[in-house]
Write a protein that holds these residues in place. Structure first.
Motif, PDB file in Angstrom:
ATOM      1  N   UNK A   5       0.822  -1.202   0.000  1.00  0.00           N
ATOM      2  CA  UNK A   5       0.000   0.000   0.000  1.00  0.00           C
ATOM      3  C   UNK A   5       0.864   1.263   0.000  1.00  0.00           C
ATOM      4  N   UNK A   6       2.023   1.183   0.681  1.00  0.00           N
ATOM      5  CA  UNK A   6       2.921   2.346   0.654  1.00  0.00           C
ATOM      6  C   UNK A   6       3.405   2.606  -0.758  1.00  0.00           C
ATOM      7  N   UNK A   7       3.702   1.525  -1.484  1.00  0.00           N
ATOM      8  CA  UNK A   7       4.097   1.689  -2.883  1.00  0.00           C
ATOM      9  C   UNK A   7       2.971   2.298  -3.692  1.00  0.00           C
ATOM     10  N   UNK A   8       1.749   1.859  -3.428  1.00  0.00           N
ATOM     11  CA  UNK A   8       0.596   2.440  -4.115  1.00  0.00           C
ATOM     12  C   UNK A   8       0.464   3.919  -3.769  1.00  0.00           C
ATOM     13  N   UNK A   9       0.710   4.245  -2.484  1.00  0.00           N
ATOM     14  CA  UNK A   9       0.612   5.640  -2.064  1.00  0.00           C
ATOM     15  C   UNK A   9       1.667   6.487  -2.770  1.00  0.00           C
ATOM     16  N   UNK A  10       2.891   5.946  -2.870  1.00  0.00           N
ATOM     17  CA  UNK A  10       3.937   6.688  -3.569  1.00  0.00           C
ATOM     18  C   UNK A  10       3.595   6.837  -5.050  1.00  0.00           C
ATOM     19  N   UNK A  11       3.054   5.777  -5.635  1.00  0.00           N
ATOM     20  CA  UNK A  11       2.666   5.849  -7.043  1.00  0.00           C
ATOM     21  C   UNK A  11       1.521   6.830  -7.242  1.00  0.00           C
ATOM     22  N   UNK A  12       0.578   6.838  -6.277  1.00  0.00           N
ATOM     23  CA  UNK A  12      -0.535   7.789  -6.375  1.00  0.00           C
ATOM     24  C   UNK A  12      -0.019   9.217  -6.296  1.00  0.00           C
ATOM     25  N   UNK A  13       0.948   9.437  -5.379  1.00  0.00           N
ATOM     26  CA  UNK A  13       1.559  10.761  -5.259  1.00  0.00           C
ATOM     27  C   UNK A  13       2.292  11.127  -6.543  1.00  0.00           C
ATOM     28  N   UNK A  14       3.025  10.153  -7.090  1.00  0.00           N
ATOM     29  CA  UNK A  14       3.729  10.388  -8.352  1.00  0.00           C
ATOM     30  C   UNK A  14       2.741  10.662  -9.478  1.00  0.00           C
ATOM     31  N   UNK A  15       1.622   9.913  -9.475  1.00  0.00           N
ATOM     32  CA  UNK A  15       0.597  10.141 -10.495  1.00  0.00           C
ATOM     33  C   UNK A  15       0.015  11.539 -10.408  1.00  0.00           C
ATOM     34  N   UNK A  16      -0.206  12.004  -9.172  1.00  0.00           N
ATOM     35  CA  UNK A  16      -0.709  13.362  -8.988  1.00  0.00           C
ATOM     36  C   UNK A  16       0.268  14.381  -9.550  1.00  0.00           C
ATOM     37  N   UNK A  17       1.555  14.172  -9.246  1.00  0.00           N
ATOM     38  CA  UNK A  17       2.565  15.089  -9.748  1.00  0.00           C
ATOM     39  C   UNK A  17       2.676  15.010 -11.272  1.00  0.00           C
ATOM     40  N   UNK A  18       2.619  13.785 -11.803  1.00  0.00           N
ATOM     41  CA  UNK A  18       2.740  13.613 -13.254  1.00  0.00           C
ATOM     42  C   UNK A  18       1.560  14.260 -13.974  1.00  0.00           C
ATOM     43  N   UNK A  19       0.357  14.088 -13.418  1.00  0.00           N
ATOM     44  CA  UNK A  19      -0.826  14.704 -14.032  1.00  0.00           C
ATOM     45  C   UNK A  19      -0.703  16.222 -14.006  1.00  0.00           C
ATOM     46  N   UNK A  20      -0.248  16.738 -12.876  1.00  0.00           N
ATOM     47  CA  UNK A  20      -0.073  18.185 -12.789  1.00  0.00           C
ATOM     48  C   UNK A  20       0.971  18.702 -13.750  1.00  0.00           C
ATOM     49  N   UNK A  21       2.095  17.974 -13.840  1.00  0.00           N
ATOM     50  CA  UNK A  21       3.158  18.390 -14.739  1.00  0.00           C
ATOM     51  C   UNK A  21       2.690  18.343 -16.185  1.00  0.00           C
ATOM     52  N   UNK A  47       3.147  23.309  -4.323  1.00  0.00           N
ATOM     53  CA  UNK A  47       2.030  24.142  -4.802  1.00  0.00           C
ATOM     54  C   UNK A  47       2.096  24.326  -6.310  1.00  0.00           C
ATOM     55  N   UNK A  48       3.301  24.478  -6.833  1.00  0.00           N
ATOM     56  CA  UNK A  48       3.459  24.631  -8.288  1.00  0.00           C
ATOM     57  C   UNK A  48       2.957  23.390  -9.013  1.00  0.00           C
ATOM     58  N   UNK A  49       3.350  22.220  -8.522  1.00  0.00           N
ATOM     59  CA  UNK A  49       2.990  20.985  -9.202  1.00  0.00           C
ATOM     60  C   UNK A  49       1.538  20.600  -8.971  1.00  0.00           C
ATOM     61  N   UNK A  50       0.898  21.184  -7.956  1.00  0.00           N
ATOM     62  CA  UNK A  50      -0.539  20.969  -7.747  1.00  0.00           C
ATOM     63  C   UNK A  50      -1.362  22.091  -8.359  1.00  0.00           C
ATOM     64  N   UNK A  51      -0.694  22.971  -9.101  1.00  0.00           N
ATOM     65  CA  UNK A  51      -1.382  24.135  -9.663  1.00  0.00           C
ATOM     66  C   UNK A  51      -2.551  23.777 -10.555  1.00  0.00           C
ATOM     67  N   UNK A  52      -2.465  22.623 -11.249  1.00  0.00           N
ATOM     68  CA  UNK A  52      -3.552  22.245 -12.153  1.00  0.00           C
ATOM     69  C   UNK A  52      -4.854  21.997 -11.403  1.00  0.00           C
ATOM     70  N   UNK A  53      -4.760  21.608 -10.106  1.00  0.00           N
ATOM     71  CA  UNK A  53      -5.971  21.371  -9.332  1.00  0.00           C
ATOM     72  C   UNK A  53      -6.616  22.669  -8.868  1.00  0.00           C
TER      73      UNK A  53
END
Length: 469
Positions: free
Chosen positions: A145-161, A333-339
């Protein structure tokens, strides 16, 4: 007529390793407490996130375990009879960590929760075997689940980028295409001047006019919508009066540079037979200047985003880094700017810039900021205030992330940091975001993560000890 399901026998239980060491009389007690049923192929035996009904004994058949990933089921392992399921979830009073689905027709025995408690306490070998399994099972699930959490965090950053890069990338492509058109016009100008029979002196005057136009464009600020419309109408009339073909193509760059009707008329007169080519050349030069600025701005924006990613991941700087806490907050904040785009969320920064630099596990601490800021934005929805505040609190640096959302319900607050607890729909959250954040702050940085909440909003407090503070 449905065939009766044979009850479980002590001999069948003896084949299950959970009951190793029990005598016949003890096995008979377990058999008496169990209820047996048939399970069809593809039937759900246990559901992720729900409480277990009791100890499940898989007597015949096989079942597959899955973790729910949004709309997908991710397989995590198969169970073959004879074996046991659900004991750890019952003892820990936690939810099932996976969904179990019958792969073949199964014969399943269930020992209800209350009977299971009594029998497990009475028969120590069973209890010891379950307890020995808790640590490796939870370690495996937590790691997964920690790996999933890290991947989810990475996915959030990737989507924002990806979202943030899309606009400057599209602007770059558009500007490059338009710049090619402007270059073609400029390339054809010399030939047009020769064909029109311009003298050296006449061509030099037009070159001076082009330089004058570029200088005016560099000194002029942007016009308001109404002023720009009036200026373009004036220039269009002058171009039409000069007999310029397709004059609407030249209007915008000429008017934006502050060139009025009189100026256009003078250039048309000086250009003579080459007036059309001269004005197109000047307009193309002005357009190229604007396109180059647009390309420069787009490249700078993309470079800034790449820099934000490098800063977020602390690339080339290692795991333990000496940082200004505000750097990580701003990068996140920059990488979450899309939200935040297309919302009415106001971001308020209240920073104490006198805070000393901190030695921290940079990438991990940025994961904390990501979880807290992402949750705060989700809590606000389409409107509200997100406040990021830093200050010194004794020997600690205090970072507060507050939202003006509806707050966290009272019955949820005591469990908010529990592993695998989530208020989101199944598959939308792992339930490890806040647990991971708390462990990073407390275990890795010797700090604390607490919260205050009310119907007026929620504030998370991250306290980090200042070295030598």
């Amino acid at each position: 007529m449905t065939a009766a399901v044979a009850p479980v026998t002590p001999d069948e239980l003896r084949r299950i390793d959970l009951f190793d060491g029990l005598e016949d009389a003890q096995l008979a007690q377990w058999a008496t407490a169990a209820t047996v049923r048939r399970v069809a192929v593809d039937e759900v035996i246990a559901e992720q996130g729900e409480a277990a009904d009791g100890l499940q004994l898989l007597l015949e058949g096989s079942a597959e375990g899955y973790v729910i990933e949004g709309d997908r089921l991710e397989p995590v392992g198969r169970q073959e009879a004879p074996t046991w399921l659900g004991a750890i979830a019952v003892l820990t009073e936690g939810p099932m960590g996976v969904r179990m689905i019958a792969v073949t027709e199964c014969r399943l025995a269930t020992v209800p929760t209350d009977a299971f408690y009594d029998l497990a306490v009475a028969h120590r070998p069973v209890l010891r075997r379950i307890l020995r399994q808790i640590r490796p099972v939870f370690a495996r699930i937590t790691s997964m689940e920690a790996n999933r959490e890290r991947l989810a965090s990475l996915g959030t950053m990737a989507a924002g980028l990806a979202h943030e890069l899309n606009n400057p990338a599209a602007a770059t492509r558009r500007a490059a295409a338009d710049l090619a058109d402007a270059f073609q016009v400029a390339s054809a100008t010399l030939g047009s001047f020769v064909e029109a029979g311009l003298s050296r002196e006449e061509a030099e005057r037009l070159v001076l006019r082009q330089r004058e136009a570029l200088e005016r464009a560099g000194e002029r600020g942007p016009l308001g919508a109404l002023d720009a419309a009036d200026a373009e109408d004036e220039v269009l009339d002058a171009l039409e009066a000069a007999g310029i073909a397709e004059p609407w193509r030249l209007v915008e760059p000429l008017a934006a540079a502050g060139l009025d009707a009189a100026w256009v008329a003078e250039v048309a007169e000086e250009g003579g037979a080459a007036a059309d080519a001269a004005l197109r050349w000047i307009a193309a030069s002005l357009a190229a200047r604007g396109l180059i600025e647009e390309l420069t701005d787009s490249a700078a924006r993309m470079s800034s985003l790449v820099g934000a990613v490098k800063s977020y991941a602390y690339m080339d700087r290692g795991d333990v880094v000496d940082v200004d806490l505000h750097e990580g907050l701003e990068t996140t904040l920059t990488l979450l700017g899309h939200k935040l785009k297309h919302t009415r969320i106001e971001v308020v920064r209240d920073y104490d810039r006198d805070l000393p630099r901190m030695t921290v596990h940079g990438p991990e601490l940025n994961q904390v900021w990501t979880n807290l800021l992402d949750n705060a934005i989700d809590a606000l929805g389409e409107a509200g205030t997100l406040t990021v505040r830093t200050r010194r609190d004794g020997d600690c640096a205090l970072v507060e992330i507050a939202d003006s959302g509806p707050g966290i319900p009272d019955d949820v607050v005591p469990r908010i940091f529990d592993p695998f607890f989530t208020t989101k729909d199944v598959g939308s959250g792992t339930g490890l975001g806040l647990d991971t954040a708390r462990r990073i702050v407390a275990d890795r940085h010797r700090g604390s993560l607490t919260l205050d909440t009310s119907p007026a909003g929620t504030t998370f407090h991250v306290s980090l000890p200042i070295p030598g503070g």
